[in-house]
Design a protein around this motif. Structure first.
Motif, PDB file in Angstrom:
ATOM      1  N   UNK A 106    -115.748  34.527  -8.088  1.00  0.00           N
ATOM      2  CA  UNK A 106    -114.350  34.523  -8.522  1.00  0.00           C
ATOM      3  C   UNK A 106    -113.493  35.286  -7.521  1.00  0.00           C
ATOM      4  N   UNK A 107    -114.171  36.062  -6.666  1.00  0.00           N
ATOM      5  CA  UNK A 107    -113.448  36.786  -5.642  1.00  0.00           C
ATOM      6  C   UNK A 107    -114.354  37.657  -4.792  1.00  0.00           C
ATOM      7  N   UNK A 108    -113.745  38.287  -3.810  1.00  0.00           N
ATOM      8  CA  UNK A 108    -114.462  39.145  -2.878  1.00  0.00           C
ATOM      9  C   UNK A 108    -113.707  40.470  -2.789  1.00  0.00           C
ATOM     10  N   UNK A 109    -114.463  41.568  -2.834  1.00  0.00           N
ATOM     11  CA  UNK A 109    -113.879  42.906  -2.675  1.00  0.00           C
ATOM     12  C   UNK A 109    -114.479  43.506  -1.410  1.00  0.00           C
ATOM     13  N   UNK A 110    -113.644  44.094  -0.568  1.00  0.00           N
ATOM     14  CA  UNK A 110    -114.123  44.707   0.669  1.00  0.00           C
ATOM     15  C   UNK A 110    -113.326  45.964   0.965  1.00  0.00           C
ATOM     16  N   UNK A 111    -113.923  46.822   1.755  1.00  0.00           N
ATOM     17  CA  UNK A 111    -113.272  48.052   2.177  1.00  0.00           C
ATOM     18  C   UNK A 111    -112.054  47.690   3.019  1.00  0.00           C
ATOM     19  N   UNK A 112    -110.955  48.395   2.782  1.00  0.00           N
ATOM     20  CA  UNK A 112    -109.713  48.125   3.498  1.00  0.00           C
ATOM     21  C   UNK A 112    -109.580  49.110   4.651  1.00  0.00           C
ATOM     22  N   UNK A 113    -109.237  48.593   5.825  1.00  0.00           N
ATOM     23  CA  UNK A 113    -109.108  49.430   7.016  1.00  0.00           C
ATOM     24  C   UNK A 113    -107.647  49.585   7.465  1.00  0.00           C
ATOM     25  N   UNK A 114    -106.715  49.354   6.543  1.00  0.00           N
ATOM     26  CA  UNK A 114    -105.301  49.547   6.874  1.00  0.00           C
ATOM     27  C   UNK A 114    -104.946  51.027   6.930  1.00  0.00           C
ATOM     28  N   UNK A 115    -105.785  51.857   6.362  1.00  0.00           N
ATOM     29  CA  UNK A 115    -105.531  53.291   6.366  1.00  0.00           C
ATOM     30  C   UNK A 115    -104.947  53.767   5.052  1.00  0.00           C
ATOM     31  N   UNK A 116    -104.765  55.083   4.984  1.00  0.00           N
ATOM     32  CA  UNK A 116    -104.256  55.710   3.767  1.00  0.00           C
ATOM     33  C   UNK A 116    -102.915  55.114   3.404  1.00  0.00           C
ATOM     34  N   UNK A 117    -102.640  54.780   2.202  1.00  0.00           N
ATOM     35  CA  UNK A 117    -103.313  55.057   0.937  1.00  0.00           C
ATOM     36  C   UNK A 117    -104.231  53.918   0.459  1.00  0.00           C
ATOM     37  N   UNK A 118    -104.428  52.889   1.277  1.00  0.00           N
ATOM     38  CA  UNK A 118    -105.229  51.741   0.853  1.00  0.00           C
ATOM     39  C   UNK A 118    -106.723  52.031   0.983  1.00  0.00           C
ATOM     40  N   UNK A 119    -107.499  51.556  -0.013  1.00  0.00           N
ATOM     41  CA  UNK A 119    -108.943  51.777   0.068  1.00  0.00           C
ATOM     42  C   UNK A 119    -109.762  50.500  -0.007  1.00  0.00           C
ATOM     43  N   UNK A 120    -109.323  49.495  -0.745  1.00  0.00           N
ATOM     44  CA  UNK A 120    -110.032  48.217  -0.812  1.00  0.00           C
ATOM     45  C   UNK A 120    -109.033  47.077  -0.840  1.00  0.00           C
ATOM     46  N   UNK A 121    -109.526  45.869  -0.554  1.00  0.00           N
ATOM     47  CA  UNK A 121    -108.706  44.681  -0.737  1.00  0.00           C
ATOM     48  C   UNK A 121    -109.544  43.619  -1.434  1.00  0.00           C
ATOM     49  N   UNK A 122    -108.867  42.697  -2.079  1.00  0.00           N
ATOM     50  CA  UNK A 122    -109.545  41.609  -2.776  1.00  0.00           C
ATOM     51  C   UNK A 122    -109.057  40.275  -2.233  1.00  0.00           C
TER      52      UNK A 122
END
Length: 150
Positions: free
Chosen positions: A78-94
């Motif tokens: 239904x989806x994919x979750x991965x670590x986000x490398x955009x930097x603070x304050x982001x931590x994951x993306x879907x």
């Protein structure tokens, strides 16, 4: 004693991979197969590349379709979750595959949809490149493409 009921030489029984996938069902064995480099690169590039252009989104959708073949929608993640490398304050993306392939970046304080929230902690771990979220299971994908069911 068994007897042959059909005496037809035209019967061709072929049990190759393609014929097994035409049913649309993906077994755990298929789900746990090693992911392709193309698929891993596209998912890992969600932070560094812009997929807002039609070509980028189409390429991503095509890679997902190639990875999972002719599976029924109920057998796909239904989806994919991965670590986000955009930097603070982001931590994951879907990447929400249930409808419109929406890519969303989540800040540390933001809550995610319940289906994705259960994969959040694992997705932040450096041992995994991404987490595929299914209705009934979570599949952890390592950097080398190997998969593990959680």
């Amino acid at each position: 004693m068994a007897r042959i009921i059909l005496q037809n030489s035209d019967i061709n029984i072929d049990i190759n991979k393609e014929s097994r996938l035409t049913t649309g069902f993906i077994s755990d064995r298929e789900v746990l197969k090693k992911r392709s480099k193309k698929y891993l690169d596209l998912i890992s590039g969600l932070d560094s590349k812009t997929l807002s252009h039609t070509k980028g989104i189409n390429e991503l959708i095509k890679a997902i379709q190639e990875e999972f073949g002719t599976a029924e929608l109920s057998s796909l993640p239904i989806g994919i979750v991965a670590k986000c490398f955009l930097g603070h304050p982001y931590e994951v993306h879907t990447l929400d595959l249930s409808g419109s392939q929406i890519i969303k970046h989540y800040k540390a304080s933001e809550t995610m949809d319940a289906d994705f929230e259960k994969a959040r902690t694992v997705a932040q771990h450096n041992a995994y490149a991404m987490v595929e979220v299914y209705k009934d299971k979570i599949i952890l994908i390592r950097e080398d493409g190997t998969a593990t069911k959680l």
